[in-house]
Design a protein around this motif. Sequence first.
Motif, short mmCIF file in Angstrom:
data_model
loop_
_atom_site.label_atom_id
_atom_site.label_comp_id
_atom_site.label_asym_id
_atom_site.label_seq_id
_atom_site.Cartn_x
_atom_site.Cartn_y
_atom_site.Cartn_z
N VAL A 158 0.87 -1.17 0.00
CA VAL A 158 0.00 0.00 0.00
C VAL A 158 0.91 1.21 0.00
CG1 VAL A 158 -1.70 1.35 1.27
CG2 VAL A 158 -1.90 -1.14 1.20
N LEU A 159 0.82 2.04 -1.03
CA LEU A 159 1.65 3.24 -1.11
C LEU A 159 1.14 4.29 -0.14
CD1 LEU A 159 2.01 3.50 -4.99
CD2 LEU A 159 3.64 2.52 -3.36
N SER A 160 2.05 5.15 0.33
CA SER A 160 1.66 6.18 1.29
C SER A 160 0.58 7.09 0.73
CB SER A 160 2.88 7.00 1.72
OG SER A 160 3.34 7.82 0.66
N ALA A 161 0.63 7.38 -0.58
CA ALA A 161 -0.37 8.25 -1.20
C ALA A 161 -1.76 7.61 -1.13
CB ALA A 161 0.01 8.55 -2.64
N ALA A 162 -1.81 6.27 -1.26
CA ALA A 162 -3.09 5.57 -1.19
C ALA A 162 -3.55 5.40 0.25
CB ALA A 162 -2.98 4.21 -1.86
N ALA A 163 -2.60 5.35 1.17
CA ALA A 163 -2.94 5.16 2.59
C ALA A 163 -3.47 6.42 3.24
CB ALA A 163 -1.70 4.67 3.35
N GLN A 164 -2.99 7.58 2.78
CA GLN A 164 -3.39 8.84 3.40
C GLN A 164 -4.91 9.04 3.25
OE1 GLN A 164 -1.83 12.52 1.70
NE2 GLN A 164 -1.43 13.26 3.77
N GLY A 165 -5.55 9.26 4.37
CA GLY A 165 -6.99 9.40 4.37
C GLY A 165 -7.73 8.10 4.51
N HIS A 166 -7.00 6.98 4.38
CA HIS A 166 -7.60 5.64 4.51
C HIS A 166 -6.78 4.81 5.50
CE1 HIS A 166 -10.14 6.51 1.01
NE2 HIS A 166 -9.05 7.00 0.43
N GLU A 167 -6.23 5.48 6.48
CA GLU A 167 -5.35 4.78 7.44
C GLU A 167 -6.07 3.66 8.18
OE1 GLU A 167 -3.66 8.94 6.96
OE2 GLU A 167 -5.65 8.05 7.20
N SER A 168 -7.39 3.78 8.32
CA SER A 168 -8.13 2.74 9.05
C SER A 168 -8.03 1.39 8.36
CB SER A 168 -9.60 3.15 9.19
OG SER A 168 -10.21 3.31 7.91
N GLU A 169 -7.87 1.39 7.03
CA GLU A 169 -7.70 0.14 6.30
C GLU A 169 -6.37 -0.53 6.67
OE1 GLU A 169 -9.58 -1.62 3.54
OE2 GLU A 169 -10.93 -0.75 5.02
N LEU A 170 -5.30 0.26 6.70
CA LEU A 170 -4.00 -0.28 7.12
C LEU A 170 -4.06 -0.71 8.58
CD1 LEU A 170 -1.06 1.84 5.64
CD2 LEU A 170 -1.47 -0.61 5.39
N ALA A 171 -4.73 0.08 9.41
CA ALA A 171 -4.83 -0.24 10.83
C ALA A 171 -5.53 -1.58 11.03
CB ALA A 171 -5.57 0.86 11.57
N ARG A 172 -6.53 -1.87 10.21
CA ARG A 172 -7.23 -3.16 10.32
C ARG A 172 -6.28 -4.31 9.97
NH1 ARG A 172 -12.99 -3.45 7.46
NH2 ARG A 172 -12.87 -5.51 8.45
N TYR A 173 -5.43 -4.10 8.98
CA TYR A 173 -4.45 -5.12 8.63
C TYR A 173 -3.49 -5.37 9.79
CZ TYR A 173 -0.07 -7.03 6.82
OH TYR A 173 1.07 -7.78 6.65
N TYR A 174 -2.90 -4.29 10.34
CA TYR A 174 -1.93 -4.46 11.41
C TYR A 174 -2.59 -5.00 12.68
CZ TYR A 174 1.34 -1.95 8.45
OH TYR A 174 2.16 -1.58 7.40
N THR A 175 -3.83 -4.62 12.94
CA THR A 175 -4.54 -5.16 14.09
C THR A 175 -4.77 -6.66 13.92
OG1 THR A 175 -5.64 -3.05 14.54
CG2 THR A 175 -6.67 -5.03 15.45
N SER A 176 -5.03 -7.09 12.69
CA SER A 176 -5.21 -8.53 12.46
C SER A 176 -3.91 -9.28 12.69
CB SER A 176 -5.74 -8.78 11.04
OG SER A 176 -4.76 -8.53 10.04
N VAL A 177 -2.77 -8.63 12.42
CA VAL A 177 -1.47 -9.25 12.72
C VAL A 177 -1.30 -9.40 14.22
CG1 VAL A 177 1.03 -8.94 12.64
CG2 VAL A 177 -0.35 -8.39 10.63
N VAL A 178 -1.59 -8.33 14.96
CA VAL A 178 -1.45 -8.35 16.43
C VAL A 178 -2.36 -9.43 17.03
CG1 VAL A 178 -1.79 -7.01 18.54
CG2 VAL A 178 -0.78 -5.92 16.52
N GLN A 179 -3.58 -9.52 16.54
CA GLN A 179 -4.53 -10.50 17.07
C GLN A 179 -4.10 -11.92 16.74
OE1 GLN A 179 -8.13 -9.06 15.22
NE2 GLN A 179 -8.61 -7.69 16.93
N ALA A 180 -3.58 -12.14 15.55
CA ALA A 180 -3.11 -13.48 15.17
C ALA A 180 -1.91 -13.90 16.01
CB ALA A 180 -2.76 -13.52 13.68
N ALA A 181 -1.02 -12.95 16.28
CA ALA A 181 0.15 -13.26 17.11
C ALA A 181 -0.27 -13.64 18.51
CB ALA A 181 1.09 -12.06 17.14
#
Length: 213
Positions: free
Chosen positions: A63-86
């Motif tokens: 995910v490029l930073s330009a695409a992430a800006q304004g849609h950070e919640s999508e990236l946050a959901r990905y990283y939260t799923s990593v934390v939960q799986a761990a």
Amino acid sequence: MLFENLAEFARASKYLPDLAPEVAFLIKPDFFYGSFNKPEPNDLRNKVEKLYQPRQTRSGQMVLSAAAQGHESELARYYTSVVQAAAKHRKQLREQAHYFWMRPVLLSRGEVQLSFPWYDTFPENASLLKSLLDPKPEGLLYSDMDQGWTGGAYATADKVYFVEGDEDGKVHTACHTDRARVQQAATTTLARTRQVLETLVKQVGQDYWGFGK
């Protein structure tokens, strides 16, 4: 170091008028909870848990930073799923840093032309972007080597030359573009990446990217 002077950098270099730096957040499709040290047959297929995939993911891997800006919640959901799986599989997050890797890239026509395979954290990404902002009138902006990969950039008053190759000095990619636009893009990308990470740290609840260093 691949090269040291302008003539060597310019040799066989292709002009790419839209070449510009970006930062990519690397996305993995699933979380592996088996053992890398003593894997059983089919572990890499069976001992995995699917991770949330951001809607802005390109080619299933970034995910490029330009695409992430304004849609950070999508990236946050990905990283939260990593934390939960761990947590679910009792894996220490300090041993799962590869799920939080981010990487500087150079894009032309929307495609990655050069990447930096050993730059994984925010400080490493920021260092590369800052090197492109060096105000020196001419000379090396950066030169690096790691595990078979080499890369460097050389600036003149109005152009920046990039090369990427292997440890034996064989060039795989050589290109150049306009320096003023690279500097503008590097400034914008660095500021944008900071903003995205500020939001991610708040939404995920912890800094996994070395942002606070």
